[in-house]
Structure formats: structure tokens, C-alpha cells
Design an enzyme around this catalytic site. Structure first.
Site, PDB file in Angstrom:
ATOM      1  CB  SER A 143      63.611  93.538  69.570  1.00 60.20           C
ATOM      2  OG  SER A 143      62.262  93.533  69.997  1.00 60.20           O
ATOM      3  CE1 TYR A 156      65.027  96.212  74.189  1.00 59.42           C
ATOM      4  CE2 TYR A 156      62.825  96.050  73.239  1.00 59.42           C
ATOM      5  CZ  TYR A 156      64.060  95.491  73.508  1.00 59.42           C
ATOM      6  OH  TYR A 156      64.336  94.215  73.083  1.00 59.42           O
TER       7      TYR A 156
END
Length: 243
Positions: A143, A156
Site C-alpha cells: 500500500s 496498519y
């Protein structure tokens, strides 16, 4: 004359295959003539993909990607059903939006185990075979959060930074064995994954971000490129999204 690889008959293992990017990637690869081994938690969704894509093209493993034995079973399924394994798409992941105190201890442990250890164990499962056959592809779906963490996603982002670091190191470690390691770093993607604390189904912003098919197309492009080439890292953003 195109120097792209023909993916027909190649065998690709995909983790986190029952939704979002993993499911779109399975569809795209079967469309290219590849055969896929799909790992996911939900057997009913795996069964749906078999029905959709065809038993001749799909093998499935239900289980937790953070379990080394499940990853070993994924590789064994590829070899037993299709006689080989050529590529791994390490896509399994979970996320949550919220501050450092927003999640429970167990939620944090589960996210870390799935996003990071799940990637480690899926790579460890395929590397011996790739070394033996002098080549293979590992595609890690990370990501943009792993490149610059934003607010309300610190834990995260930490797991995604770990993936980026892992993949970069693996590329240098495994290149001499003919193994290419690519990190795909998409920005926001409109999937079930995006729905969580602070994100709601039907939010207008979901209409202006990447789709799972956008990311799947990037994965297919990476796998199709000539073996002379490798893509270390690919950042994807929707045109409408700010950098």
C-alpha cells in the site's frame, strides 16, 4: 514482436483470494489462460470462484495465511493439481482506520500476523520450489501507506512498511536465483477492505478511487513482462485522488 510473456498454462498462487484485489486478480489471470491456486478464509467464496472460473483452472485452500502449514498446503495443491507453481501474489491483508488507541490488542495482533507474517510465510513456502526451477515471481500487494503513513492508520501503515522492507530485501537476496520480487503499492481501493472505522459503504469518495480491477491489471502486467525485466515497486493512484 512483443517480448511479453504468455501466461497461458502458468500457475499462480494468490492469497487473500476471496474478495477485492485477490478475487479480481484470479479472474484476470484465468482470463489470460493461467491456472490459479486460491487461498482464503471463506470456503463458500472459494467454491463460488471455482464455479465461476472452472474446476480445470482453479484449486483452492481454505485457511489462515498466517499459518505456515496452510501456505505449505497451497504450494502442495499447485504441484498436485497442476504439476508446478510459477508465481505468488501475496495479497492477503486486513486493515482498520483509527488512532493508535482505537483497536484492541487482539485486533492489532491479528492485523500484524495477517499483513506481515502472512506475507513472510507465503514467500517461504514458494521459495524452495522457485530456487529448484531457477526462477519465479513474487508479487507483494502492499500500500502507499507503506511508503508514507497517514494519520489514523499508524498500525496498519506499520505492517505495510514491513512488507515494503521485506520485499525490497528479498529482491536483492533472491535475484541470483532468477526470482523477481515486485511490490504493488496502491492508494485507496474500492473494496470491502476499505469499509471500516471511519469508512462506510456508499461513501462518495469510493467512486473516485482505484478499483480492484485496476490493481489486478497491474499485477498481470508485472507477470507478463519479459524475464529480462523486473519491476521493484509500482505505486498506483486514481487520477481523481490527490497525491
Amino acid at each position: 514482436m512483443s517480448l511479453d510473456r504468455d501466461l497461458s498454462g502458468t500457475v499462480v498462487a494468490i492469497t487473500g483470494a476471496t474478495a477485492g484485489i485477490g478475487r479480481a486478480t484470479a479472474r484476470a489471470l484465468v482470463g489470460e489462460g493461467a491456472r490459479v491456486v486460491l487461498l482464503g478464509r471463506r470456503q463458500e467464496r472459494l467454491d463460488e470462484l471455482v464455479a465461476e472460473l472452472g474446476e480445470e483452472s482453479v484449486a483452492t485452500i481454505a485457511g489462515d495465511v498466517a499459518d505456515p502449514a496452510v501456505n505449505a498446503a497451497m504450494v502442495a495443491a499447485a504441484q498436485e493439481r497442476f504439476g508446478r507453481i510459477d508465481s505468488l501474489v501475496a495479497n492477503a491483508g486486513i486493515g482498520a482506520y483509527g488512532g493508535i488507541m482505537s483497536m484492541t490488542d487482539d485486533e492489532i495482533r491479528t492485523m500484524d500476523a495477517t499483513n506481515f507474517l502472512g506475507t513472510v510465510f507465503s514467500v517461504r513456502a514458494v521459495v524452495p520450489t522457485f530456487r529448484e526451477q531457477s526462477g519465479g515471481d513474487v508479487v507483494v500487494v502492499s500500500s502507499v501507506a507503506g511508503l508514507r503513513g497517514g494519520p489514523w492508520e499508524a498500525v496498519y501503515a506499520g505492517t505495510k512498511f514491513a512488507q515494503v522492507g521485506l520485499a525490497g530485501s528479498l529482491d536483492r537476496e533472491l535475484r541470483e536465483h532468477g526470482i523477481r520480487v515486485t511490490t504493488i503499492c496502491p492508494a485507496a481501493v474500492s473494496t470491502e477492505f476499505a469499509i471500516g472505522a471511519g469508512r462506510n459503504e456508499g461513501d462518495e469518495w469510493l467512486e473516485h478511487v482505484l478499483t480492484p480491477e485496476d490493481v489486478a491489471d497491474a499485477i498481470v502486467t508485472v507477470l507478463r513482462q519479459s524475464r529480462r525485466l523486473r519491476t521493484n515497486q509500482w505505486v498506483l493512484r486514481a487520477m481523481a485522488e490527490e497525491s
